[in-house]
Write a protein that holds these residues in place. Structure first.
Motif, mmCIF file in Angstrom:
data_model
loop_
_atom_site.group_PDB
_atom_site.id
_atom_site.type_symbol
_atom_site.label_atom_id
_atom_site.label_comp_id
_atom_site.label_asym_id
_atom_site.label_seq_id
_atom_site.Cartn_x
_atom_site.Cartn_y
_atom_site.Cartn_z
ATOM 1 N N GLN A 179 3.662 6.916 -5.756
ATOM 2 C CA GLN A 179 4.968 7.505 -5.458
ATOM 3 C C GLN A 179 5.026 8.008 -4.020
ATOM 4 O OE1 GLN A 179 7.815 7.718 -7.401
ATOM 5 N NE2 GLN A 179 8.812 8.611 -5.594
ATOM 6 N N VAL A 180 6.095 7.643 -3.346
ATOM 7 C CA VAL A 180 6.378 8.158 -2.007
ATOM 8 C C VAL A 180 7.700 8.908 -2.074
ATOM 9 C CG1 VAL A 180 6.941 7.565 0.370
ATOM 10 C CG2 VAL A 180 5.110 6.345 -0.813
ATOM 11 N N THR A 181 7.678 10.153 -1.661
ATOM 12 C CA THR A 181 8.881 10.966 -1.650
ATOM 13 C C THR A 181 9.095 11.509 -0.250
ATOM 14 O OG1 THR A 181 8.549 11.600 -3.958
ATOM 15 C CG2 THR A 181 10.069 12.941 -2.660
ATOM 16 N N LEU A 198 3.080 7.872 6.516
ATOM 17 C CA LEU A 198 2.095 7.758 5.447
ATOM 18 C C LEU A 198 1.448 6.391 5.559
ATOM 19 C CD1 LEU A 198 3.814 9.082 2.174
ATOM 20 C CD2 LEU A 198 1.853 10.107 3.330
ATOM 21 N N ARG A 199 0.202 6.292 5.084
ATOM 22 C CA ARG A 199 -0.437 4.996 4.972
ATOM 23 C C ARG A 199 -0.844 4.771 3.523
ATOM 24 N NH1 ARG A 199 -5.874 2.291 7.620
ATOM 25 N NH2 ARG A 199 -6.933 3.702 6.157
ATOM 26 N N LEU A 200 -0.310 3.725 2.955
ATOM 27 C CA LEU A 200 -0.669 3.338 1.596
ATOM 28 C C LEU A 200 -1.828 2.353 1.630
ATOM 29 C CD1 LEU A 200 2.848 2.742 0.000
ATOM 30 C CD2 LEU A 200 1.578 4.887 0.262
ATOM 31 N N SER A 201 -2.655 2.426 0.616
ATOM 32 C CA SER A 201 -3.754 1.484 0.453
ATOM 33 C C SER A 201 -3.662 0.830 -0.916
ATOM 34 C CB SER A 201 -5.104 2.196 0.586
ATOM 35 O OG SER A 201 -5.251 2.787 1.849
ATOM 36 N N CYS A 202 -4.184 -0.371 -0.993
ATOM 37 C CA CYS A 202 -4.221 -1.100 -2.270
ATOM 38 C C CYS A 202 -5.551 -1.829 -2.334
ATOM 39 C CB CYS A 202 -3.065 -2.080 -2.346
ATOM 40 S SG CYS A 202 -3.208 -3.293 -3.677
ATOM 41 N N VAL A 211 -5.082 -1.405 -7.506
ATOM 42 C CA VAL A 211 -4.878 0.040 -7.525
ATOM 43 C C VAL A 211 -4.337 0.510 -6.187
ATOM 44 C CG1 VAL A 211 -5.939 2.286 -7.866
ATOM 45 C CG2 VAL A 211 -6.759 0.316 -9.177
ATOM 46 N N GLU A 212 -3.171 1.141 -6.232
ATOM 47 C CA GLU A 212 -2.564 1.694 -5.018
ATOM 48 C C GLU A 212 -2.946 3.168 -4.875
ATOM 49 O OE1 GLU A 212 0.606 -1.020 -7.000
ATOM 50 O OE2 GLU A 212 -0.835 0.519 -7.607
ATOM 51 N N SER A 213 -2.929 3.629 -3.636
ATOM 52 C CA SER A 213 -3.160 5.040 -3.350
ATOM 53 C C SER A 213 -2.491 5.393 -2.031
ATOM 54 C CB SER A 213 -4.656 5.345 -3.284
ATOM 55 O OG SER A 213 -5.266 4.616 -2.236
ATOM 56 N N GLY A 214 -2.417 6.692 -1.759
ATOM 57 C CA GLY A 214 -1.909 7.137 -0.478
ATOM 58 C C GLY A 214 -0.494 7.685 -0.491
ATOM 59 N N GLY A 215 0.176 7.603 -1.626
ATOM 60 C CA GLY A 215 1.522 8.148 -1.691
ATOM 61 C C GLY A 215 1.517 9.662 -1.633
ATOM 62 N N GLY A 216 2.703 10.219 -1.522
ATOM 63 C CA GLY A 216 2.810 11.672 -1.479
ATOM 64 C C GLY A 216 4.177 12.105 -1.003
ATOM 65 N N ASP A 230 13.634 5.894 1.825
ATOM 66 C CA ASP A 230 12.359 5.224 1.554
ATOM 67 C C ASP A 230 11.678 5.776 0.301
ATOM 68 O OD1 ASP A 230 11.845 5.300 5.077
ATOM 69 O OD2 ASP A 230 12.362 3.527 3.889
ATOM 70 N N THR A 231 12.253 6.822 -0.260
ATOM 71 C CA THR A 231 11.699 7.394 -1.485
ATOM 72 C C THR A 231 11.698 6.356 -2.595
ATOM 73 O OG1 THR A 231 12.326 9.657 -0.931
ATOM 74 C CG2 THR A 231 12.045 9.135 -3.267
#
Length: 128
Positions: free
Chosen positions: A123-125, A18-22, A5-10, A91-92
């Motif tokens: 998702q990273v935008t 941004l820092r993504l976590s998995c 499960v990934e999280s941290g996008g925005g 990077d989007t």
């Protein structure tokens, strides 16, 4: 049952971070090589970064993110991270986490063929 499960996008402005976590469960996390991939609109999937184990932590990056992104892992928390700095509109993408049953990142790590488990993505935008 393995779950990734990934999280941290925005949404972030160009130049931001941004820092993504998995987080992975149902597997022996510290024995897996872990990687980040991304797929932007109308683009093919791209290998972003890979981190191996096998007793020695090694990291690998795609050319487009070298010097801006940093991959790391906390095996005690079964968590993989991706620190993304100096983000640009290109990077989007949807960012995916993947686990490889081998503990190392092979020469073809960026192909994505070797990974047994994948998350649903975050998702990273990046706005200009």
């Amino acid at each position: 049952q393995v779950q990734v499960v990934e999280s941290g996008g925005g949404l972030v402005q160009a130049g931001g971070s941004l820092r993504l976590s998995c987080t992975a469960s149902g597997l022996t996390f510290d024995r897996y090589a872990m990687a980040w991939f991304r797929q932007g609109p109308g683009k093919e999937r791209e290998g972003v970064s890979c981190i191996s184990w096998r007793g020695i932590i090694s990291t690998y990056y795609g050319d487009s993110v070298k010097g801006r992104f940093t991959i790391s892992r906390d095996d005690a928390k079964n968590t993989l991270y991706l620190q993304m700095n100096s983000l640009q509109p290109e990077d989007t993408a949807m960012y995916y986490c993947a686990a490889d049953t081998d503990g190392y990142c092979s020469r073809s790590w960026a192909s994505g063929r070797e990974y047994s488990y994948w998350g649903q993505g975050t998702q990273v935008t990046v706005s200009s």
